[in-house]
Design a protein around this motif. Structure first.
Motif, PDB file in Angstrom:
ATOM      1  N   THR A  29       0.834  -1.211   0.000  1.00 32.88           N
ATOM      2  CA  THR A  29       0.000   0.000   0.000  1.00 32.88           C
ATOM      3  C   THR A  29       0.864   1.253   0.000  1.00 32.88           C
ATOM      4  O   THR A  29       0.572   2.219  -0.709  1.00 32.88           O
ATOM      5  CB  THR A  29      -0.959  -0.022   1.210  1.00 32.88           C
ATOM      6  OG1 THR A  29      -1.862  -1.120   1.044  1.00 32.88           O
ATOM      7  CG2 THR A  29      -1.755   1.269   1.325  1.00 32.88           C
ATOM      8  N   GLN A  49      -7.404   0.755  -0.220  1.00 31.57           N
ATOM      9  CA  GLN A  49      -7.638  -0.383   0.686  1.00 31.57           C
ATOM     10  C   GLN A  49      -8.579   0.016   1.820  1.00 31.57           C
ATOM     11  O   GLN A  49      -9.431  -0.756   2.224  1.00 31.57           O
ATOM     12  CB  GLN A  49      -6.299  -0.853   1.257  1.00 31.57           C
ATOM     13  CG  GLN A  49      -6.422  -2.086   2.139  1.00 31.57           C
ATOM     14  CD  GLN A  49      -5.060  -2.631   2.540  1.00 31.57           C
ATOM     15  OE1 GLN A  49      -4.036  -2.007   2.325  1.00 31.57           O
ATOM     16  NE2 GLN A  49      -5.063  -3.811   3.116  1.00 31.57           N
ATOM     17  N   ASP A  54      -6.413  -1.616  -4.700  1.00 29.27           N
ATOM     18  CA  ASP A  54      -5.658  -2.113  -3.537  1.00 29.27           C
ATOM     19  C   ASP A  54      -6.521  -3.071  -2.720  1.00 29.27           C
ATOM     20  O   ASP A  54      -7.448  -2.633  -2.043  1.00 29.27           O
ATOM     21  CB  ASP A  54      -5.184  -0.932  -2.690  1.00 29.27           C
ATOM     22  CG  ASP A  54      -4.151  -1.342  -1.631  1.00 29.27           C
ATOM     23  OD1 ASP A  54      -3.913  -2.562  -1.458  1.00 29.27           O
ATOM     24  OD2 ASP A  54      -3.582  -0.446  -0.988  1.00 29.27           O
TER      25      ASP A  54
END
Ligand SMILES: Nc1ncnc2c1ncn2[C@@H]1O[C@H](COP(=O)(O)OP(=O)(O)OP(=O)(O)O)[C@@H](O)[C@H]1O
Ligand SMILES: [Mg+2]
Length: 303
Positions: free
Chosen positions: A44, A84, A155
């Motif tokens: 990330t 994410q 993500d």
């Protein structure tokens, strides 16, 4: 041709934590490029450095030829992002989310066809909080495509989805690419990377430990295939190990795993077994990305 994404010697620390140590790769137009690695590997952080959300300590990053730090506004118009940790206000309706996100862009595609394409047409007036996990993910994809981006960053798109919804999402990712877009897919799922990615970087502890096509990674290491079977009779492991294609044979209760290579592996093992004992549930497993990771790091991806 200019690469869509170029990363050279990227490094990013948080205090004493080295999140990204030294990462380099480049991504060509039209690729589905995977960034694969275990929890905390730096995936990330890497991808958020690509989209201007984190400032690298060191290294060079270019996306569509732009510097994500200095040219972030221009870049944002041309990329799509699914983060994410993405979340929306509970009461925000699907159409309101699209309307709101659309206002950030100078140019957008009409969102009605997007809703239909992502199976959300009937959920147009539904509040975010009342969408299922899969519907939320599809909404985030639709939002990421609103500005008709040239490259899309996803993500951990399928984390938390059931197997069926994951497979459906894989198809959607392939559709995004079929529309001519480049896809950067961050995942810790080996099967997902293997199924979807043209090329991938395996990242571990902030470093790229492998970079290639999934099939080439698996083949390149010359890893063993496995023949697995069960038997309640006494299995002579030494006889199995003596076969020319066999490298190792291990017994765990009734379950025996034979490791080896070559065309004759399965037939050799079966012939040997048929001559001596009864066995059940024989199956073969080809080496996978999971094996590549274990081979390279000495660890399972999830420990
Ligand atoms: N904002 C932050 N402040 C401090 N440390 C951070 C921050 N973000 C990430 N880290 C640390 O940096 C390392 C890499 O984190 P990162 O989120 O990039 O990993 P990841 O590969 O995406 O992991 P995951 O699979 O769990 O999403 C971890 O040790 C994490 O704890
Ligand atoms: Mg992450």
């Amino acid at each position: 041709m200019l690469p869509i994404v170029e990363v050279q010697n990227l490094r990013k620390t948080y205090g004493t934590t080295v999140a990204v140590d030294d990462v380099s790769f480049s991504i060509q137009a039209g690729e589905i490029f995977g960034i694969l690695g275990p929890n905390g590997a730096g995936k990330t952080t890497t991808v958020e450095s690509l989209i201007g959300l984190r400032q690298p300590d060191r290294g060079k990053v270019r996306v569509l030829g732009l510097d994500p730090q200095r040219e972030r506004t221009a870049l944002a118009q041309r990329i799509g992002i699914q983060l994410q940790q993405a979340n929306l206000a509970d009461r925000l309706k699907v159409w309101e989310a699209l309307d709101l996100f659309g206002s950030f862009y100078t140019r957008t595609v009409p969102w009605q066809p997007l809703l239909e394409q992502w199976g959300l047409a009937e959920k147009r007036d539904t509040a975010f909080v009342n969408l299922s996990g899969g519907q939320k993910q599809r909404l985030f994809i639709a939002l990421a495509l609103l500005n008709d981006p040239e490259v899309v960053f996803l993500d951990e798109l399928t984390t938390g989805l059931d197997p069926q919804a994951r497979r459906n999402t894989w198809k959607l990712v392939q559709e995004i690419r079929a529309q001519g877009k480049t896809v950067v897919l961050v995942t810790h799922f080996m099967d997902e990377a293997e199924a979807l990615c043209d090329r991938l970087a395996i990242i571990d502890r902030g470093k790229v430990i492998a970079l290639d096509r999934p099939a080439a990674l698996v083949r390149g290491l010359g890893l063993d295939s496995r023949v697995i079977f069960e038997s309640d009779a006494g299995v002579n492991l030494a006889d199995l190990r003596a076969l020319p294609q066999v490298n190792q044979a291990i017994q765990n209760g009734q379950r025996v795993t034979v490791y080896g290579k070559g065309d004759g592996l399965v037939s050799g093992v079966v012939k040997e077994l048929e001559a001596h004992i009864s066995f059940q549930n024989l199956r073969t497993e080809q080496p996978s990305l999971e094996d590549v990771f274990i081979h390279l790091t000495g660890r399972q991806i999830r420990e």
